[in-house]
Enzyme design. Structure first.
Site, PDB file in Angstrom:
ATOM      1  N   ASP A   1       0.846  -1.186   0.000  1.00 26.28           N
ATOM      2  CA  ASP A   1       0.000   0.000   0.000  1.00 26.28           C
ATOM      3  C   ASP A   1       0.886   1.242   0.000  1.00 26.28           C
ATOM      4  O   ASP A   1       2.072   1.181   0.337  1.00 26.28           O
ATOM      5  CB  ASP A   1      -0.939  -0.003   1.200  1.00 26.28           C
ATOM      6  CG  ASP A   1      -0.192  -0.048   2.531  1.00 26.28           C
ATOM      7  OD1 ASP A   1       0.734  -0.875   2.656  1.00 26.28           O
ATOM      8  OD2 ASP A   1      -0.529   0.735   3.447  1.00 26.28           O
TER       9      ASP A   1
ATOM     10  N   GLU B   1      -0.153  -0.952   5.801  1.00 28.83           N
ATOM     11  CA  GLU B   1       0.946  -0.464   6.639  1.00 28.83           C
ATOM     12  C   GLU B   1       0.843   1.028   6.894  1.00 28.83           C
ATOM     13  O   GLU B   1       1.079   1.501   8.020  1.00 28.83           O
ATOM     14  CB  GLU B   1       2.287  -0.786   5.972  1.00 28.83           C
ATOM     15  CG  GLU B   1       3.503  -0.508   6.849  1.00 28.83           C
ATOM     16  CD  GLU B   1       4.034   0.914   6.737  1.00 28.83           C
ATOM     17  OE1 GLU B   1       4.846   1.308   7.609  1.00 28.83           O
ATOM     18  OE2 GLU B   1       3.644   1.646   5.797  1.00 28.83           O
ATOM     19  N   GLU B   2       0.512   1.794   5.874  1.00 29.90           N
ATOM     20  CA  GLU B   2       0.520   3.249   6.001  1.00 29.90           C
ATOM     21  C   GLU B   2      -0.436   3.763   7.081  1.00 29.90           C
ATOM     22  O   GLU B   2      -0.079   4.678   7.823  1.00 29.90           O
ATOM     23  CB  GLU B   2       0.215   3.902   4.650  1.00 29.90           C
ATOM     24  CG  GLU B   2       1.229   3.587   3.546  1.00 29.90           C
ATOM     25  CD  GLU B   2       2.618   4.147   3.831  1.00 29.90           C
ATOM     26  OE1 GLU B   2       2.795   4.880   4.829  1.00 29.90           O
ATOM     27  OE2 GLU B   2       3.547   3.857   3.052  1.00 29.90           O
TER      28      GLU B   2
ATOM     29  N   ASP C   1      12.147  -1.672   4.522  1.00 30.80           N
ATOM     30  CA  ASP C   1      11.132  -0.616   4.416  1.00 30.80           C
ATOM     31  C   ASP C   1      11.670   0.715   4.928  1.00 30.80           C
ATOM     32  O   ASP C   1      10.943   1.496   5.541  1.00 30.80           O
ATOM     33  CB  ASP C   1       9.878  -1.019   5.207  1.00 30.80           C
ATOM     34  CG  ASP C   1       8.691  -0.116   4.915  1.00 30.80           C
ATOM     35  OD1 ASP C   1       8.689   0.544   3.860  1.00 30.80           O
ATOM     36  OD2 ASP C   1       7.763  -0.062   5.753  1.00 30.80           O
TER      37      ASP C   1
END
Length: 543
Positions: free
Chosen positions: A120, A245-246, A274
Site C-alpha cells: 500500500d 501499513e501506512e 522498508d
C-alpha cells in the site's frame, strides 16, 4: 549460522535528474522469467490505503492479488488471509485488504528467513507538485519516479526477484556443467571409437556402442540431479506482505499472534526492507526505530464559524487558544517542554557514542540534500542522536481552520491541532499520554477560556532496538563487504515501523532492517523514486 543467510543488497546511482532526460519506463523492470509483472505495472495500481475510499481499498486488494499470483508462479505456497472489515468513526465500513503469507521451501536442515514488506502507498496527486504522474513510473537519469517505487513496492519486488534470479543463475550453472561434462564424454567416446576402428573388431564395436548408450542414460540422470541441487535455495524463505501499513498495519498484530505457532513457528530470522540508507551511495543496516504517540487537541466554542466583524474582540477565539497550546509544547531549540518527558529516556553509553562517531555522514551534503538552511545542531553525532535516540515533537496541522487562497474574515468555531511525539527506549506510551494531557490542561486552565478543550491520543506505537550481534547482522555485514567492498553504516531510523517491534515481542526472533533505498528516495514526498543499479545500467529488480 550466519553463513546461511540470504542477504541481498543493490548499489544505487546518485545522478541528479534532468528534465530533458525524462521518459516513461517500458517494461525495464521485467522480472526474471517475467510473467508480465513489472515495477511499472505495480506502481500503476493506486493502492492508497490512507484515504477511506472504497475505490482505493479495491485497488489495494488488486495489488495484493497481483503479488499473490507472482509468488505462486515463483513456486511458493501462498495463503491470502481475509482480514474482514474496518469500521470508521463516521460509521462507514471498508474492506481490509488480505495479508499474504507465503512459503518457499521447508527443509528442516536449513535456516528460515522471513521477509516482511507492504504494497500500500501514501496518497499522491499530480497537482500536489509531482514532476510526473505519480502512478506512471518515469525514468529521469537513472532514477525511477513513482508512488511506491521506494516505499515499498520496489523493495518487495527486489526480494522476489532475488529469489527468482538465484534460481535462474542455478539453471545457467547447471547448463554450463552439463556442457563441460558432455564435452568430456564426447572426447572419451571419440577416442574409444577411433581405437576400436583401428582394431577392426566388430564385436568390440558393438560393445562400445552399448557402453556409449549406458553413458548417455547415466548423463541424463546426472543432469537431473544437478538441476535439483543447483537451483536449491540456501535457506527457506517466507513472505509476509500486507496492504495496510501506512494507516498503522490494521489487523496485522492480531494475525501474527494467531500464526505464531503455525506459520511463524519455523522462522529463525526476520528481515524488513522498508527504510533507506543514511547516504546516497553507502549501504546501511538498521537496528532500531523510534515509536510514535499521535495526539489531537480540540478547542471548541460552537460547531459553526463566526464573522470576525460581528464577534471579534468579545469572545475567546478557539484558534487563539489552540495556538497557545501548540506553542507550549516545544521550544525554539527543539526541546520538548512537557514536564518529565525525558525521565524515561535510556542513558547514552560509551559504546553507543562510538557507533555514531563511526558513521559516514557528510553534514554539508546532508543539509543540501535536505534543502535546509541550518539544523538545530552542529555536529554529526548530535544530529544523529536527536534523529534516532532522543524523542522529538512535531506539529502537523490544524483541522477546521481556513487554509484556502484569499482573505476570509472568519473565526473558526472549532479547531483541532495535530501533533506527535517520536518515542525512544525506554519511554512508556501510557506515561507519555498522561504527561501530555496534564501539561495541556495546565496551560489551558491558565488562559481562563470559556471554550472546551479535549485531548486524545489516537496512535501509540512502541520503539524498537535489535541486537547487532545476532547471526543475521553478522551475515548482512559480510555480504555488504563482499558486494560493495566497504563496511555498512549501522544506523537507527527516526521514523516508526511498528511491525519490527511486533515481530520481536511476539515471535521473539532476531529482527533486522536491510534498506534498499538511498537517503534521497523521497518516501511519502512528491519526488519518491528508486534508483537503477549503477552497475552496467541493469534495472534494480534484475539484480
Amino acid at each position: 549460522p550466519s553463513g546461511r543467510q540470504l542477504v541481498h543488497q543493490v548499489p544505487l546511482n546518485s545522478t541528479v535528474p534532468a528534465p530533458s532526460s525524462r521518459r516513461a519506463c517500458r517494461g525495464s523492470l521485467l522480472l526474471p522469467g517475467h510473467h508480465g509483472t513489472t515495477l511499472k505495472e505495480w506502481v500503476a495500481i493506486e493502492s492508497d490505503s490512507v484515504q477511506p475510499v472504497l475505490r482505493f481499498r479495491q485497488e489495494v486488494a488488486r495489488m495484493m492479488a497481483l503479488a499473490t499470483d507472482h509468488l505462486q508462479r515463483l513456486g511458493a505456497s501462498v495463503d491470502t488471509v481475509d482480514m474482514g472489515w474496518q469500521r470508521l468513526p463516521d460509521g462507514q465500513t471498508l474492506p481490509i485488504p488480505p495479508i499474504i503469507l507465503a512459503d518457499l521451501g521447508n527443509d528442516p536442515r536449513k535456516a528460515t528467513v522471513c521477509f516482511y514488506g507492504h504494497l500500500d502507498v501514501q496518497p499522491a496527486r499530480l497537482e500536489d507538485g509531482w514532476p510526473t504522474d505519480p502512478y506512471t513510473l518515469t525514468e529521469l537519469d537513472g532514477k525511477l519516479y513513482g508512488r511506491g517505487a521506494s516505499d515499498n513496492k520496489g523493495p518487495v519486488l527486489a526480494w522476489i526477484n532475488a529469489v527468482s534470479a538465484f534460481r535462474a543463475l542455478g539453471q545457467v550453472m547447471v547448463m554450463m556443467k552439463v556442457v563441460v561434462m558432455m564435452m568430456v564424454v564426447m572426447k572419451v567416446m571419440v577416442m574409444v571409437v577411433m581405437k576400436v576402428m583401428m582394431m577392426v573388431v566388430m564385436k568390440v564395436v558393438r560393445m562400445v556402442m552399448v557402453v556409449m548408450k549406458v553413458m548417455v542414460v547415466t548423463m541424463k540422470g546426472v543432469v537431473m540431479v544437478l538441476m535439483v541441487v543447483a537451483m536449491d535455495l540456501p535457506v527457506n524463505i517466507k513472505f509476509v506482505i500486507e496492504g495496510m501499513e501506512e494507516p498503522g498495519s490494521i489487523g496485522l498484530e492480531e494475525l501474527v499472534k494467531k500464526e505464531k505457532d503455525r506459520f511463524f513457528s519455523s522462522v529463525d530470522y526476520i528481515v524488513i526492507s522498508d527504510n533507506v540508507w543514511l547516504s546516497e551511495k553507502k549501504p546501511a543496516i538498521t537496528y532500531g526505530t523510534r515509536g510514535n504517540s499521535y495526539f489531537m487537541v480540540e478547542v471548541k466554542c460552537r460547531d459553526h464559524d463566526f464573522h470576525s466583524g460581528t464577534y471579534g474582540g468579545i469572545l475567546h477565539e478557539p484558534m487563539a487558544d489552540l495556538v497557545a497550546l501548540l506553542g507550549s509544547l516545544v521550544d525554539s531549540s527543539g526541546r520538548i517542554l512537557v514536564p518529565g518527558i525525558y525521565d524515561q529516556v535510556a542513558p547514552l553509553t560509551d559504546e553507543e557514542r562510538e557507533m555514531y562517531a563511526a558513521i559516514d555522514l557528510d553534514l554539508e551534503q546532508y543539509r543540501n540534500t535536505s534543502q535546509v538552511k541550518k539544523f538545530l545542531f552542529d555536529t554529526k553525532e548530535e544530529i544523529l542522536m536527536h534523529l534516532w535516540r532522543y524523542p522529538s515533537l512535531s506539529i502537523h496541522g490544524i483541522e477546521g481552520a481556513f487554509d484556502e487562497p484569499g482573505a476570509k474574515t472568519v473565526i473558526p468555531g472549532r479547531v483541532t491541532g495535530k501533533f506527535s511525539i517520536r518515542l525512544v527506549p525506554h519511554m512508556n506510551i501510557s506515561v507519555v499520554e498522561k504527561q501530555v494531557k496534564q501539561h495541556l490542561e495546565g496551560i489551558f486552565s491558565k488562559r481562563n477560556s470559556s471554550n472546551q478543550m479535549t485531548v486524545s491520543m489516537t496512535l501509540g506505537l512502541h520503539p524498537w532496538v535489535g541486537n547487532i550481534k545476532d547471526h543475521q547482522y553478522v551475515a548482512a555485514k559480510r555480504a555488504i563487504q563482499i558486494v560493495f567492498g566497504t563496511e555498512p553504516d549501522m544506523t537507527r531510523d527516526g521514523s516508526t515501523i511498528p511491525i519490527a517491534k511486533i515481530f520481536q515481542d511476539i515471535i521473539q526472533k532476531s529482527v533486522m532492517m536491510l534498506p534498499l533505498g538511498a537517503v534521497d528516495d523521497g518516501e511519502h514526498s512528491q519526488k519518491e523514486k528508486m534508483n537503477r543499479s549503477a552497475e552496467a545500467g541493469l534495472p534494480l529488480g534484475q539484480l
